[in-house]
Write an enzyme that holds these catalytic residues in place. Structure first.
Site, PDB file in Angstrom:
ATOM      1  N   PRO A  23       0.838  -1.207   0.000  1.00  7.84           N
ATOM      2  CG  PRO A  23      -0.794  -1.589   1.610  1.00  7.84           C
ATOM      3  CD  PRO A  23       0.546  -2.083   1.152  1.00  7.84           C
ATOM      4  CB  CYS A  25      -0.595   7.312   1.135  1.00  9.00           C
ATOM      5  SG  CYS A  25      -1.366   6.377   2.480  1.00  9.00           S
ATOM      6  CB  ALA A  57      -3.842   3.680   4.226  1.00  8.14           C
ATOM      7  CD  GLN A  99      -2.922  -0.657   4.410  1.00 10.43           C
ATOM      8  OE1 GLN A  99      -2.816   0.546   4.171  1.00 10.43           O
ATOM      9  NE2 GLN A  99      -1.894  -1.400   4.805  1.00 10.43           N
ATOM     10  CE1 TYR A 180      -1.165   7.220   9.722  1.00 11.65           C
ATOM     11  CE2 TYR A 180      -0.544   5.191   8.623  1.00 11.65           C
ATOM     12  CZ  TYR A 180      -0.467   6.567   8.739  1.00 11.65           C
ATOM     13  OH  TYR A 180       0.308   7.291   7.868  1.00 11.65           O
ATOM     14  NE  ARG A 228       2.184  -3.163   5.517  1.00 13.57           N
ATOM     15  CZ  ARG A 228       2.927  -2.460   4.663  1.00 13.57           C
ATOM     16  NH1 ARG A 228       2.706  -1.173   4.475  1.00 13.57           N
ATOM     17  NH2 ARG A 228       3.888  -3.036   3.967  1.00 13.57           N
ATOM     18  CG  LEU A 298      15.177   0.338   2.266  1.00 17.53           C
ATOM     19  CD1 LEU A 298      16.421   0.848   2.979  1.00 17.53           C
ATOM     20  CD2 LEU A 298      14.861   1.213   1.057  1.00 17.53           C
ATOM     21  NE  ARG A 321      10.629   5.686   0.024  1.00 22.74           N
ATOM     22  CZ  ARG A 321      10.117   5.429   1.223  1.00 22.74           C
ATOM     23  NH1 ARG A 321       9.989   4.183   1.626  1.00 22.74           N
ATOM     24  NH2 ARG A 321       9.716   6.407   2.011  1.00 22.74           N
TER      25      ARG A 321
END
Length: 352
Positions: A23, A25, A57, A99, A180, A228, A298, A321
């Site tokens: 996920p 954003c 999300a 999600q 969150y 998650r 990563l 990423r």
């Protein structure tokens, strides 16, 4: 055959490989509605060969958004807009996952490229909620959730799950990570309640496990449910990997099929970021709780991703990423690892 390109079946759903889109954003919606940006962003990763494409999300309520520009699924119009995205993703051979999220005390925040900070009511912001009235550093003071508020959170997760089903999603993931709302309840650093939703580990896990039960009760038995988590707060006295194993054991009993293991986000912490730095969390939860896990953090190289799976550390890798940089990373990884995978017929002529 490469482990990375082995199919994975969870309940009645089979992902074509073990490269999943984490996920991410996008902070690009208006009134929670996914639009062409979300169709192209998620659709491109399905074209690029990912096995499961997870949405960002997605807020279960307006107050559950991180920013005013987050996507949502709190009304039927949003569900109908998501159905268009789902159909395209599935049409490219990937599973579509949503999600489900509530930002808790980190809600009503600015988009990253706007400098973060609080979105004030006159700018379209709102009062966030949390386990207590304690704020995340630099953000607004939340309202502590009372019994009525907790019941609303649970009901909103149920309603959002039903809408995700209506939209055609194959998978849903309950977001209990990154500081969150559900993570805030788990961690003793943010949950200092003295009622049945605080105190000891069982009390702090209560809301998360109730939400998992609620979601599972309306999500079909043949569809996978993911969870998650942030497996560590990276801070003394905070949530730990041992706590994560305990939570995962209880979540499996309640119908979770895979635990997606990230970390951090609940408090300001020094995190030793480096290649694969979160993989040990997925490994610990997998062995300690006996549940399939997803590794993140990563993971950028095909051989690195292959070793995570071949070494028994996780069952899938979730890329973020790296898939922003290269939506076709799965196709390139297949070539690097000698796996024979199908390309979209429209692109086959460009295959080396």
């Amino acid at each position: 055959m490469s482990r990375l390109f082995e199919p994975l079946t969870l309940r009645g759903a089979t992902a074509r490989n073990r490269i999943w889109v984490a996920p991410m954003c996008q902070y690009s919606a208006v009134d929670g509605m996914p639009d062409d940006w979300h169709l192209v962003h998620l659709g491109a990763r399905a074209v690029g060969g990912a096995g499961v494409v997870l949405t960002e999300a997605t807020a279960i309520s307006p107050e559950g958004r991180i920013s005013p520009q987050d996507t949502g699924i709190w009304n039927d119009e949003q569900a109908a807009a998501w159905a268009r995205v789902v159909a395209f993703v599935q049409g490219q051979g990937a599973l579509a996952g949503m999600q489900l999220a509530h930002a808790g005390r980190k809600a009503s925040s600015r988009r990253p490229w706007e400098g973060r900070g609080v979105v004030m009511p006159e700018e379209g912001g709102w009062t966030p909620v949390g386990p207590t009235a304690d704020a995340f550093p630099g953000l607004a003071n939340p309202a502590a959730l009372d019994e009525e508020g907790l019941a609303k959170v649970r009901a909103d997760f149920v309603a959002a799950t039903r809408r995700a089903l209506t939209a055609g999603f194959d998978v849903v993931e309950v977001h209990a990570a990154h500081g969150y709302l559900l993570h805030e309840f788990l961690s003793p650093l943010s949950n200092t309640r003295t009622d049945g939703y605080g105190g000891d580990l069982a009390g702090r896990m209560r809301l998360v496990l109730e939400v998992v039960e609620d979601v599972r009760s309306v999500w079909p038995d043949d569809k996978p449910l993911l969870l998650r988590i942030s497996a560590s707060d990276w801070t003394d006295g905070g949530w730990t990997v041992e706590d994560s194993v305990a939570l995962s054991k209880e979540a499996v009993v309640r119908g979770v099929d895979l635990v997606d293991c990230s970390s951090g986000g609940n408090v300001l912490a020094t995190i030793p970021v480096g290649p694969g730095y979160q993989v040990p969390f997925a490994s610990a939860v997998r062995s300690g709780a006996g549940v399939p896990t997803g590794a993140v953090g990563l993971i950028t190289d095909p051989e690195q991703a292959e070793q995570v799976l071949a070494g028994g550390h996780a069952d899938v890798v979730l890329l973020a990423r790296e898939l922003l940089r290269d939506p076709h990373w799965p196709l390139h990884a297949a070539a690097a690892l000698g796996a024979d995978v199908a390309w979209p017929v429209q692109y086959e002529r460009a295959r080396a």
